[in-house]
Design a protein around this motif. Structure first.
Motif, short mmCIF file in Angstrom:
data_model
loop_
_atom_site.label_atom_id
_atom_site.label_comp_id
_atom_site.label_asym_id
_atom_site.label_seq_id
_atom_site.Cartn_x
_atom_site.Cartn_y
_atom_site.Cartn_z
N VAL A 85 0.95 11.49 -10.63
CA VAL A 85 0.08 11.27 -9.66
C VAL A 85 0.09 10.07 -8.76
N ALA A 86 0.70 8.89 -9.18
CA ALA A 86 0.95 7.73 -8.54
C ALA A 86 1.87 7.89 -7.32
N ALA A 87 3.05 8.70 -7.84
CA ALA A 87 4.24 9.04 -6.80
C ALA A 87 3.90 10.03 -5.88
N CYS A 88 2.86 10.93 -6.07
CA CYS A 88 2.64 12.16 -5.29
C CYS A 88 1.90 11.79 -3.95
N PRO A 89 2.26 11.79 -2.78
CA PRO A 89 1.70 11.38 -1.49
C PRO A 89 0.26 12.00 -1.22
N ASN A 90 -0.05 12.83 -1.98
CA ASN A 90 -1.38 13.62 -2.15
C ASN A 90 -2.03 13.21 -3.24
N ALA A 91 -1.39 12.53 -4.26
CA ALA A 91 -2.17 11.99 -5.52
C ALA A 91 -2.49 13.33 -6.46
N SER A 92 -1.70 14.17 -6.49
CA SER A 92 -1.99 15.48 -7.15
C SER A 92 -1.69 15.29 -8.90
N ALA A 93 -2.31 15.94 -9.40
CA ALA A 93 -1.97 15.79 -10.94
C ALA A 93 -1.44 17.09 -11.38
N MET A 94 -0.79 17.99 -10.35
CA MET A 94 -0.36 19.24 -10.79
C MET A 94 0.55 19.32 -12.09
N LEU A 95 1.82 18.16 -11.91
CA LEU A 95 2.58 18.27 -13.01
C LEU A 95 2.16 17.99 -14.42
N VAL A 96 1.28 17.03 -14.36
CA VAL A 96 0.62 16.56 -15.95
C VAL A 96 -0.29 17.91 -16.31
N THR A 97 -1.03 18.57 -15.35
CA THR A 97 -2.03 19.70 -15.74
C THR A 97 -1.12 20.98 -16.18
N ALA A 98 0.09 21.11 -15.17
CA ALA A 98 0.91 22.12 -15.50
C ALA A 98 1.72 21.85 -16.92
N ALA A 99 2.13 20.67 -17.33
CA ALA A 99 2.75 20.43 -18.55
C ALA A 99 1.64 20.89 -19.64
#
Length: 251
Positions: free
Chosen positions: A166-180
């Motif tokens: 989330v911190a790295a994403c320019p959109n502050a997206s939580a897609m990776l953690v949610t997808a995991a």
């Protein structure tokens, strides 16, 4: 080594924060990054100052609580490690180090470098579990599972929920953690009955918490200390599409 630290200080979520400069002198290159912060804080306390607040627990790269942005990079300059696994040999004498908290509206600052990451907990609470009553634990070999499936599930389950993506994403997206969290259940037979209901509920919870949309920058994958692949985001999107096409039958 002698270093100059620029540490983000903020009294609370509604206060205006700022960088404060501190000297870190005589630091051993064998010290961990968190040990270096401990040393600076101990000196601040000895001088009558207020120590800066940062979060930590296991200091073994397991719990995910130690997250902070170091010189613009979540968890620091090295890939595949958390902040607590970073050592001062990664820096040089005379370096300036800028330290700040995760930046996302869904992660309000509690104090200084500590943020409230409970939004991730609420995403998991929305569907990151298997609710079927199974009785006593089944025999380990009772349900045959393909090795490819177990490998993918274990790769996804490596997520420690630190929020670096989330911190790295320019959109502050939580897609990776949610997808995991969705992927490690959705690849196993035990997770199939609720597979599509799970993805709908968890994505809805993610949107409700105010995280941004994924636009495929890939910064999340690069920042993840467990190097979780964006392939899991593709899998989430595929399941979400199938869920919308199949409607109630997907449950």
């Amino acid at each position: 080594m002698d270093l100059t630290l620029h540490v983000w200080r903020q009294a609370g979520p509604k206060d205006r924060g700022r960088f404060v400069t501190y000297k870190a002198e005589g630091i051993s290159d064998h010290a961990s990054f968190l040990e270096m912060l401990d040393i600076v804080n101990e000196r601040l306390i000895a001088d009558g100052g207020e120590p800066f607040t940062f979060e930590h627990d296991c200091r073994e790269g397991i719990c995910g609580t130690c997250g902070m942005v170091i010189n613009g990079t979540p968890h620091g300059p090295h890939k595949g490690i958390t902040t607590c696994q970073l050592h001062m040999r990664s820096f040089k004498d005379g370096d300036e180090i800028w330290i700040e908290p995760w930046r996302a509206s869904a992660f309000p600052v509690i104090k200084d470098l500590v943020v409230d990451r409970s939004a991730l907990d609420r995403i998991i609470q929305a569907g990151g579990f298997i609710s079927a009553n199974t009785g006593s634990a089944p025999d380990a070999n009772a349900v045959p599972i393909r090795k490819e499936a177990t490998d993918k599930a274990l790769d996804a389950a490596a997520c420690i929920g630190c929020g670096a993506c989330v911190a790295a994403c320019p959109n502050a997206s939580a897609m990776l953690v949610t997808a995991a969290k969705i992927g490690h259940l959705g690849t196993l037979p035990q997770g199939q009955p609720e597979r599509y209901e799970r993805v709908r509920k968890m994505v809805a919870a993610m949107d409700h918490e105010g995280f941004g949309n994924c636009t495929n920058h890939g910064a999340c994958q690069n920042a993840c200390p467990k190097e979780i692949s964006v392939d899991f985001i593709a899998r989430l999107n595929m399941d979400l599409l199938r869920s919308s096409l199949r409607g109630d039958e997907a449950d």
